[in-house]
Write a protein that holds these residues in place. Structure first.
Motif, short mmCIF file in Angstrom:
data_model
loop_
_atom_site.label_atom_id
_atom_site.label_comp_id
_atom_site.label_asym_id
_atom_site.label_seq_id
_atom_site.Cartn_x
_atom_site.Cartn_y
_atom_site.Cartn_z
N ALA A 17 0.84 -1.20 0.00
CA ALA A 17 0.00 0.00 0.00
C ALA A 17 0.87 1.25 0.00
N GLN A 20 2.36 1.62 -3.47
CA GLN A 20 1.34 2.11 -4.42
C GLN A 20 1.12 3.61 -4.24
N GLN A 21 1.04 4.06 -2.99
CA GLN A 21 0.83 5.48 -2.70
C GLN A 21 2.03 6.29 -3.21
N ASP A 22 3.23 5.79 -2.97
CA ASP A 22 4.43 6.48 -3.42
C ASP A 22 4.47 6.55 -4.95
N GLU A 24 1.90 6.49 -7.00
CA GLU A 24 0.86 7.44 -7.43
C GLU A 24 1.35 8.87 -7.27
N SER A 25 2.06 9.15 -6.19
CA SER A 25 2.61 10.49 -5.97
C SER A 25 3.66 10.83 -7.02
#
Length: 144
Positions: A17, A20-22, A24-25
Motif C-alpha cells: 500500500a 502504491q501510494q508512493d 501514485e505520488s
C-alpha cells in the motif's frame, strides 16, 4: 527486465500500500511537470504512466535534453527544428503543439511563418501547408 531506474522500486518493509501510494505520488508529480513543460498532455503519456512509469520518466528526461535550452540553441530554435520534422511527417497536431511552445519561449508569429516558408523547398508543399495550418490554428485560438 524493467525500465531505467528513474524511480527505483520502493521497499517499505514489504508494504504494498505504501509502495502504491508512493508510485501514485511520483506519477502525479511527473505528469504535472510534463504538462507544465509542454503546455499539453498527450493521452499516450497518461497510458504509459500507468503501464511503465520508469520508461516515461526516462523519455521525459530525453525530451528535456533535446527540446530545452541547450548550450548554443535556445528553446524556440529547437522547437522550429521539431516543427519541421513533424510537418514533414504530416503530424499537424504535433506541429501545432510545438509551435505553441515556440511562442511560449519567445517566437513571434512572423518567425513561425518564416520557419514554415523555409520548409517548402526541402520538405515540399505538404510540409509547408501543415505548418501554415498550425499557424492558422494558433491565430484562430488567439481570437476566440
Amino acid at each position: 527486465m524493467e525500465g531505467p531506474a528513474a524511480f527505483p522500486a520502493v521497499t517499505a518493509n514489504g508494504d504494498e500500500a505504501m509502495e502504491q501510494q508512493d508510485n501514485e505520488s511520483k506519477k502525479a508529480q511527473l505528469l504535472d511537470g510534463m504538462a507544465k513543460e509542454r503546455g499539453y498532455m498527450h493521452p499516450s503519456f497518461l497510458y504509459l504512466a500507468d503501464k511503465d512509469l520508469n520508461f516515461l520518466a526516462a523519455y521525459n528526461a530525453l525530451y528535456g535534453c533535446a527540446l530545452n535550452e541547450g548550450k548554443a540553441l535556445p528553446v524556440k530554435t529547437r522547437e522550429f527544428i521539431a516543427m519541421g520534422i513533424l510537418a514533414y511527417r504530416g503530424l499537424a497536431d504535433g506541429v501545432f503543439e510545438h509551435a505553441k511552445r515556440a511562442i511560449q519561449y519567445g517566437a513571434s508569429e512572423q518567425e513561425l511563418l518564416e520557419a514554415f516558408e523555409t520548409m517548402v523547398i526541402p520538405g515540399g508543399t505538404p510540409t509547408f501547408a501543415t505548418g501554415l495550418t498550425a499557424l492558422m490554428r494558433i491565430q484562430a485560438a488567439g481570437k476566440s
